[in-house]
Design an enzyme around this catalytic site. Structure first.
Site, PDB file in Angstrom:
ATOM      1  N   PRO A  93       0.918  -1.171   0.117  1.00  0.00           N
ATOM      2  CA  PRO A  93      -0.050   0.035   0.279  1.00  0.00           C
ATOM      3  C   PRO A  93       0.739   1.224   0.103  1.00  0.00           C
ATOM      4  CG  PRO A  93      -0.590  -1.486   1.609  1.00  0.00           C
ATOM      5  CD  PRO A  93       0.482  -2.065   1.229  1.00  0.00           C
ATOM      6  N   GLU A 120       0.619  -9.590   8.095  1.00  0.00           N
ATOM      7  CA  GLU A 120       0.695  -7.903   8.473  1.00  0.00           C
ATOM      8  C   GLU A 120       1.666  -7.285   7.453  1.00  0.00           C
ATOM      9  OE1 GLU A 120      -1.363  -5.685  10.458  1.00  0.00           O
ATOM     10  OE2 GLU A 120      -2.655  -7.547  10.226  1.00  0.00           O
ATOM     11  N   ARG A 158       0.200  -9.204 -22.051  1.00  0.00           N
ATOM     12  CA  ARG A 158      -0.634  -8.945 -23.243  1.00  0.00           C
ATOM     13  C   ARG A 158       0.001  -7.731 -24.090  1.00  0.00           C
ATOM     14  NH1 ARG A 158      -3.966  -4.430 -23.387  1.00  0.00           N
ATOM     15  NH2 ARG A 158      -5.566  -5.533 -24.176  1.00  0.00           N
ATOM     16  N   ASP A 173      -5.729   1.073 -25.839  1.00  0.00           N
ATOM     17  CA  ASP A 173      -6.215   0.742 -24.741  1.00  0.00           C
ATOM     18  C   ASP A 173      -6.349   2.214 -23.919  1.00  0.00           C
ATOM     19  OD1 ASP A 173      -6.399  -1.855 -25.071  1.00  0.00           O
ATOM     20  OD2 ASP A 173      -4.361  -2.216 -24.186  1.00  0.00           O
TER      21      ASP A 173
END
Length: 256
Positions: A93, A120, A158, A173
Site C-alpha cells: 500500500p 501484516e 498482453r 487501450d
C-alpha cells in the site's frame, strides 16, 4: 523475459498460465515464470515463515531469513541460466501506483522478481536490504501480493508480441496515450426501436478520418468528465494537439 515470484500460494498462478489470451505469452516462451515457495527455505520442522511482531499488536509478520534464502536461490538460478539479474518489486500500500507507463517499461525489460507479502506485512529489514521498488494497485488493502502480481503479469503479458490477435489492440487501450479509451460498439446495429440504442452513425459511415476524429473526441470527452487529472497530465506532457485543445475548449463552452 523472466519473472520470479516469491509467494506462499504458488497454486494461484497455475490457472492464469493456462487460460485466456495471455497464456500465449507463457506457452510460447515469451515470458518464463518461475514460482518460489518461501516455506521451502524455512529452517524449522514446521516450515514456519512468520512470527509475532516486536512491540506487540495484531497479526503476524513474514520473516526475513526464509525470504532471503528464497531470493538467493533465485539469484543462483538466474546466474546458472544466464539470465539477467532483475529488480526486486514488492506490492505494498506504500508503493507507487502502478501505471500503464510503468507496465510498458517492464514489458520492454528483462523481467523482475515479484515479492508477494502476506499477513501484516514483511519484516522491514528485507525491504531495506533487497527491494528495489514498491508498487501499489490503489488505495485499498488485499490479503496478499498475489493478486497484484497477477495483475502486473497480465498487463505485461498482453504487450508481448503474438499474444493479442491484433497487435494494434493495446495501442488503443485506456492510458496508452494518457487518456481513457473511447466507447466501442458491435452487432446488432440496433437494439429495439429507440434510436438512442443504435450504433453511432459515424462508426457506420466507412469514413476513416471521421471515425478517427469521433473516437478521439469521445476519448477527450470521457477523460475530461471522469479523469480531468489525466487531461492535465497529457497537456503537461505535450500529448494534446491543437485540435484536441479546440475540442476541449468547446466542452468548456457547454459547461462540461
Amino acid at each position: 523475459m523472466r519473472f520470479d515470484v516469491l509467494t506462499l500460494f504458488p497454486e494461484l498462478f497455475a490457472p492464469f498460465q493456462a487460460v485466456g489470451v495471455t497464456r500465449r505469452a507463457f506457452e510460447g516462451g515469451g515470458i518464463d515464470l518461475k514460482l518460489w515457495q518461501p516455506r521451502d527455505f524455512a529452517d524449522n520442522a514446521y516450515r514456519r515463515v512468520d512470527d509475532r511482531p516486536y512491540g506487540g499488536g495484531p497479526g503476524m509478520v513474514m520473516l526475513v531469513e526464509p525470504l532471503e534464502r528464497a531470493l538467493a536461490a533465485v539469484r543462483e538460478d538466474q546466474a546458472a541460466a544466464g539470465s539477467a539479474r532483475t529488480p526486486v518489486l514488492l506490492f505494498s500500500p506504500a508503493g507507487t501506483p502502478l501505471t500503464q507507463g510503468r507496465v510498458e517499461s517492464l514489458a520492454a525489460g528483462a523481467g523482475a522478481v515479484l515479492v508477494c507479502g502476506r499477513y501484516e506485512g514483511i519484516d522491514q529489514r528485507f525491504i531495506d536490504r533487497h527491494v528495489d521498488e514498491e508498487l501499489s494497485l490503489g488505495d485499498f488493502v488485499l490479503s496478499g501480493g498475489e493478486l497484484p502480481a497477477l495483475a502486473l503479469l497480465d498487463a505485461v503479458a498482453r504487450l508481448q508480441p503474438g499474444v493479442l490477435n491484433d497487435q494494434a489492440s493495446h495501442q488503443q487501450d485506456s492510458f496508452s496515450d494518457g487518456l481513457l479509451d473511447c466507447p466501442h460498439y458491435s452487432r446488432p446495429e440496433h437494439l429495439g426501436e429507440d434510436a438512442a440504442d443504435g450504433v453511432p452513425a459515424t462508426l457506420m459511415s466507412g469514413h476513416h478520418a471521421e471515425i478517427s476524429r469521433w473516437r478521439r473526441e469521445r476519448q477527450l470527452d470521457l477523460t475530461a468528465r471522469r479523469r480531468p487529472d489525466l487531461i492535465a497530465a497529457a497537456r503537461a506532457q505535450g500529448r494534446l494537439s491543437k485540435a484536441d485543445e479546440r475540442y476541449l475548449q468547446s466542452l468548456q463552452g457547454l459547461g462540461l
